[in-house]
Scaffold this active site. Sequence first.
Site, mmCIF file in Angstrom:
data_model
loop_
_atom_site.group_PDB
_atom_site.id
_atom_site.type_symbol
_atom_site.label_atom_id
_atom_site.label_comp_id
_atom_site.label_asym_id
_atom_site.label_seq_id
_atom_site.Cartn_x
_atom_site.Cartn_y
_atom_site.Cartn_z
ATOM 1 N N ARG A 1 -10.706 -11.227 1.551
ATOM 2 C CA ARG A 1 -11.549 -12.285 0.965
ATOM 3 C C ARG A 1 -10.858 -13.644 1.021
ATOM 4 N NH1 ARG A 1 -11.673 -8.904 -4.456
ATOM 5 N NH2 ARG A 1 -11.395 -7.331 -2.814
ATOM 6 N N LYS B 1 0.829 -1.198 0.000
ATOM 7 C CA LYS B 1 0.000 0.000 0.000
ATOM 8 C C LYS B 1 0.871 1.259 0.000
ATOM 9 C CE LYS B 1 -3.876 -1.894 2.687
ATOM 10 N NZ LYS B 1 -4.954 -1.583 1.743
#
Length: 498
Positions: free
Chosen positions: A352, A278
């Site tokens: 996920r 990130k």
Amino acid sequence: MEFTIKTGTPEKLQTGTLVVGVFAGGKLDGAALALDNAANGKLAAILARGDLDEKAGATLMLHDLKGSACERVLVVSLGKQDEFGDKAWRDAINATAKAVASGPATDAAICLADSIVPGRDAEWALQQLTRAIADGAYRFDATKSKKDEKRRGVTDVVLLTANRISAGMEVAVRRGQAIAEGMALAKDLGNLPANFCTPTYLAETALALGKQHKLKVEVLEREDMEKLGMGSLLSVARGSHQPPKFIVMRYKGAKSKDRPVVLVGKGITFDTGGISLKPGAEMDEMKFDMCGAASVLGTFKAIASIGLPLNVVGIIPATENMPGGGATKPGDVVTSMSGQTIEILNTDAEGRLILCDALTYAERFNPACVVDIATLTGACVVALGKIASGLLTNDDALARELLDSGTASGDRAWQLPLWDEYQELLKSNFADMGNIGGRFAGTITAACFLARFTKAYKWAHLDVAGTAWVSGDAKGATGRPVPLLTEFLIGRCGSAEA
């Protein structure tokens, strides 16, 4: 904080702060009128001068009001009477909570419960009021070297009503306080830095909660996950020195044969993005990436305190997502517990990957329904901002329950589509699916990915990326969606007196 509900009128109450509500431009009624009569019209005269803004939630503090036995009177605007609804009510009680939490008085009497919102009842009002006041007193100083030993704010609250007190009203107060306590736990966990709140710390918190409330808690270690074939979850944990934990909590409030509701909370205790690193700006806020897990723990605390007659299972897959020599790489293919293979196109789409194995594990409980809670996608923040959580589901009746619970609690959600056409975006040349679906509809394709692991039961997904915490000067966890989830579980009990 101690709450007591009493019947009476306010003018003779000896308390540090007395709170009354008034409508903008209207005649005084209820507690405000009784107080004004005791003060020979002084309250009405002050309001007629325009010292109180008409907007709902505006406040005016009066000291030593003639005819009143209290030290202070906090007048709270309820807005215009013909526009009075849920929002105005919440604005008023939240402003009250802020005022009494920051003032010098240690006790308060609040005369707002009789200001009934159209379509609501006294029990709803009392639950929301109690929750707001208790939540307003929340402070986080666990990581500060100097604690504020002389905290301002109330510790004893009387909720004053002119009506007869029913058993349902007393239950409502207890529920409101329990939900606030659950929110406080969720906030504490979210606010702790990642070097404190590790996967192990989450597991220890669950075990302590289990001991306190007689819950059955099991913590699976890496070896246990390997035996179960949780290759997707373990692929996220490969770059971290912190061992992953898989936490299973069982609350039994109903008969053993009754099928449980299963709550699954994403527990990424810090998310660097992994190899798909990130940007550095605001990366500190990725300590909040376990707020889904925190909300499950907070909800369990709330329902155990209330004593809901319901069976609930909580599942928390917990790990860090870190870069490193052993970390999963973009393009790697892993096998999930379900046997389906996944091409990991972006290691920052890791939530996920841990949830899918947890959702497969949930099948063994023969659930009545499963709700997962995750700070899953930035796309949800773009779509819905910080107001509503995203809701996607394979069952419209379950969606309606959750949406109604969100409206009742003020912890709202908004449903997005989960159409089969979006599944096409998850195609992979090298595995059964990719873990991302491209630039568009990111919140939906993330839910489409999860849907491939939930075909055995009714399932809903709450994307709380925009609602689990706030940034800026007020940076911190919000405790959402503990109110929504608790309201949902209360509704599932089918008993107003549960």
